[in-house]
Design a protein around this motif. Structure first.
Motif, PDB file in Angstrom:
ATOM      1  N   SER A  30      -0.831   3.502   1.698  1.00 49.04           N
ATOM      2  CA  SER A  30      -1.263   4.949   3.112  1.00 49.04           C
ATOM      3  C   SER A  30      -0.104   4.271   3.804  1.00 49.04           C
ATOM      4  N   ASP A  31       0.583   5.217   4.591  1.00 48.64           N
ATOM      5  CA  ASP A  31       1.125   4.867   6.019  1.00 48.64           C
ATOM      6  C   ASP A  31      -0.132   3.949   7.390  1.00 48.64           C
ATOM      7  N   LYS A  32      -1.339   5.352   6.918  1.00 52.38           N
ATOM      8  CA  LYS A  32      -2.175   4.632   7.727  1.00 52.38           C
ATOM      9  C   LYS A  32      -2.423   2.740   8.370  1.00 52.38           C
ATOM     10  N   VAL A  33      -1.709   2.791   6.560  1.00 52.68           N
ATOM     11  CA  VAL A  33      -2.815   1.526   6.475  1.00 52.68           C
ATOM     12  C   VAL A  33      -1.392   0.569   6.926  1.00 52.68           C
ATOM     13  N   GLU A  85      -8.282   5.580   1.991  1.00 53.34           N
ATOM     14  CA  GLU A  85      -7.372   5.357   1.539  1.00 53.34           C
ATOM     15  C   GLU A  85      -6.685   4.631   0.353  1.00 53.34           C
ATOM     16  N   SER A  86      -8.312   3.723  -0.359  1.00 54.69           N
ATOM     17  CA  SER A  86      -8.625   2.536  -1.380  1.00 54.69           C
ATOM     18  C   SER A  86      -7.987   4.437  -1.947  1.00 54.69           C
ATOM     19  N   GLN A  91     -13.325  -1.158  -2.667  1.00 55.24           N
ATOM     20  CA  GLN A  91     -11.525  -1.685  -2.702  1.00 55.24           C
ATOM     21  C   GLN A  91     -10.682  -1.590  -3.433  1.00 55.24           C
ATOM     22  N   CYS A 104      -7.468  -0.280   6.334  1.00 58.65           N
ATOM     23  CA  CYS A 104      -8.002   0.503   4.987  1.00 58.65           C
ATOM     24  C   CYS A 104      -9.396   1.141   5.002  1.00 58.65           C
ATOM     25  N   LYS A 155      -6.707   6.951  -2.583  1.00 59.65           N
ATOM     26  CA  LYS A 155      -5.276   6.945  -2.773  1.00 59.65           C
ATOM     27  C   LYS A 155      -3.861   6.464  -3.084  1.00 59.65           C
ATOM     28  N   HIS A 165       0.659  -1.150  -0.059  1.00 56.33           N
ATOM     29  CA  HIS A 165      -0.085   0.193   0.419  1.00 56.33           C
ATOM     30  C   HIS A 165       0.916   1.329   0.125  1.00 56.33           C
TER      31      HIS A 165
END
Length: 668
Positions: free
Chosen positions: A452-455, A502-503, A559, A498, A505, A450
């Protein structure tokens, strides 16, 4: 030359060998392939080397008990596994749809093993011979040794030891464990008294004799309390080291499931012995009429150099099975095997792989692990490399150089996966350059999963900026070598953490690349992984933070479709997702938009054509080939920081790095 005699599979084989009764009978859900990539073959050959007689009952007819009697009654025990893969993963996609093929069965046919194969086989074996001890092992048993969340029934199930009514469960890679158990049988010990074998799990009503153990919340508690489930997983995972690990106990009604400490890692000499046993290296000839067993094609000319992985990705259960400590073979052992491969009739001059779960993890992460085991409170690679991590490809490169000059070997490829984050931190660039020059078959597979830092934080993966650095270096190196080679990006949808934002992004990133993933992997909650615990509980047990989890199939479909937004068939669901996320700015005709304002029936709409001027491209951008078992996932470089390398989709027929379906994982 290799020994051409398979282990016995029928009474005629026993007569030819003058065997009146086998010591052990292995019952497996896979077809019989006598190759060191398959657990039943390794365990069978290991026992044979120790002087025990062993037979194989592969894919028995579970509707009756006749197949379970075909080799007679074993003297000591039945040893039962579902095959190289959990039988539920083998049968169902992440969307819980039935698979149509089985790479481990004759001709790739499905239907040769039951759901929850270990339970079914144990029941039938018990019917066939009531008082014969039953020992279970392999990936299905190993990852289900405690109470566990079962994705397919959407509930917490008991330890497989209890559900299968087996006498003993062996977890992890079992050579030492199986030999210790077999010798206890030989010395006359009953299986009820085998309660001190490392790498084993047993059930008892009395734990008063146990000392220095960790008790985790009971089955009854974790099946109704998600906080307790998360705590149980954390406590279990902290004890899966062969040096630091303690006995772990979990109550199930009036009994206790007791996991002894993990088995001591194999030494290099012991690994050499395991992979030097007299395997025939192919499937049994009884399958020839149906075209053989497809799974052998992935590993026939590949070499396992090591086991274990200190990468500890959250979605991978390998650390719960093989562990974080690397166990490797000697260069001589690997070179000897490569030489043997050159003598096989189908060898065309190409070694397909020399690696393991992660190809460039050839040695233990640090010197500390050799004395006191793996750290309990931190990872080797995440969120950044530990200061004690030894980053060195010198020995692995030396090995590759030696193998590629063996007579009759034209090329040595690395296909089992490179950890690009480990590679990019190596200040010595020799391996990077020779990897690109000699060991890539036109494309390199890497898996950032991925952007995204969050994911990525929930995945336990490196930040996007690390991947950007890698892509820049990869591009520069190939340019320097005058090589036109691709990167194969692997992405994962619907992982905990996610959401649609985030998807999207990730979709914008893919759009910037001008790349269309031909394979997409939905997150698959399988027993034994941290991500599965987060999926079920909504909590990261190591941080105690609440995590968003996409559970509705509609969102999962969104997603996945967002990652293949260029496919006209996905237009409606992509539009619905963008509207739901209030990202209508990505609908239109400018280059940043994902889809046009109106659907197009033809694939010639500009929004469905990659960036023709860009080096990022997909050879089959219009394809909607979606693999539920594709490799993980993968992102691209920041276009501001790196010139664009070639990105290429994985061929439709590829099964490589299919996390749950590839025999390269050595799942036993």
């Amino acid at each position: 030359m290799v020994n051409k005699q398979f282990l016995p599979i029928c009474m005629n084989d026993l007569k030819e060998r003058n065997i009146s009764q086998l010591d052990f009978i292995i019952i497996t859900g896979d077809a019989y392939i006598d190759h060191p990539s398959f657990g039943s073959a390794i365990i069978g050959r290991t026992l044979e080397r120790e002087g025990f007689t062993v037979g194989i009952i592969a894919q028995p007819d579970w509707e009756g008990i006749e197949d379970f009697r075909k080799l007679g009654m074993p003297k000591f025990a039945f040893i039962i596994n579902s095959g190289n893969i959990d039988s539920m993963v083998n049968h169902y996609t992440a969307a819980k749809k039935k698979r149509h093929t089985d790479l481990y069965s004759p001709g790739g046919e499905s239907g040769h093993r039951p759901d929850r194969a270990v339970i079914v086989y144990c029941n039938r074996a018990r019917e066939a011979f009531k008082n014969v001890p039953i020992v279970i092992g392999g990936i299905e048993a190993s990852l289900r040794r405690f109470a566990h969340y079962d994705y397919w029934s959407n509930k917490v199930r008991r330890s497989l030891l209890i559900d299968a009514k087996a006498d003993l469960l062996l977890y992890g890679m079992g050579e030492k464990t199986i030999v210790e158990m077999a010798n206890l049988f030989k010395y006359g010990m009953s299986i009820e008294k085998m309660t001190s074998i490392r790498g084993s799990v047993y059930a008892t009503k009395d734990i008063s004799d146990l000392k220095d153990y960790v008790e985790v919340p009971s089955f009854e508690t974790v099946s109704t309390d998600k906080l307790a489930y998360a705590e149980s997983y954390k406590l279990q995972s902290l004890e899966q080291d062969d040096i630091r690990g303690k006995t772990v106990v979990q109550k199930h009604n009036d009994r206790y499931v007791v996991q002894n400490a993990p088995q001591i890692s194999l030494t290099q000499a012991e690994m050499d012995i395991t992979y030097g046993l007299p395997y025939t290296r192919t499937y049994h000839p009884i399958y020839e009429a149906k075209g053989g067993i497809p799974a052998i094609k992935e590993v026939e000319f590949s070499i396992t150099s090591h086991r274990g992985c200190f990468g500890s990705c959250s979605f991978c259960a390998l650390t719960f099975h093989q562990g974080r400590v690397i166990q490797n073979r000697s260069q001589k052992s690997i070179i000897d095997e490569a030489t043997v491969l050159t003598t096989l009739k189908n060898f065309k001059g190409y070694i397909h792989d020399i690696g393991g779960p992660t190809a460039n993890f050839r040695h233990r992460a640090c010197k500390i692990q050799e004395k006191v085991g793996v750290c309990r409170d931190k990872q080797c690679m995440f969120p950044t490399p530990c200061k004690n991590l030894i980053i060195d490809h010198t020995e692995y490169l030396d090995l590759l150089r030696k193998v590629r000059v063996i007579p009759n070997i034209k090329k040595v490829f690395i296909r089992s996966g490179i950890r690009y984050d480990y590679l990019i931190y190596d200040k010595n660039t020799d391996f990077f350059e020779e990897l690109c020059e000699h060991h890539i078959s036109g494309q390199l597979k890497v898996a950032p999963e991925h952007i995204s830092d969050k994911v990525l934080d929930q995945m336990g993966k490196s930040k996007q900026e690390v991947f950007d650095r890698f892509v820049k270096k990869y591009t520069e190196t190939n340019k320097k070598l005058d090589k036109d080679q691709f990167l194969v990006p692997y992405f994962m949808s619907s992982h905990p953490g996610c959401d649609l934002a985030e998807s999207i992004k990730l979709s914008e990133y893919i759009n910037e690349m001008g790349y269309t993933p031909e394979q997409v992997q939905d997150f698959y909650p399988t027993p034994g992984s941290l991500s599965t615990t987060i999926f079920y509980t909504g909590i990261n047990p190591f941080t105690n933070e609440k995590v968003y989890v996409p559970t509705e199939q509609k969102e999962k479909n969104m997603q996945r479709a967002l990652m293949q937004f260029k496919n006209p068939e996905n237009y409606s669901i992509v539009r619905e997702a963008l509207v739901k996320a209030h990202r209508e700015d990505l609908i239109g005709s400018d280059k940043k938009s994902l889809i046009p304002s109106r659907p197009s029936k033809a694939n010639n709409h500009p929004k469905y054509q990659g960036k023709k001027h860009s080096k990022f491209r997909s050879p089959n951008a219009e394809s909607n080939h979606v693999s539920e078992t594709a490799p993980r996932t993968f992102t691209k470089p920041s276009l501001k920081e790196a010139s664009k390398p070639d990105f290429k989709t994985t061929p439709k027929h590829s099964t490589k790095r299919a996390s749950n379906l590839s025999p390269r994982k050595r799942q036993r």
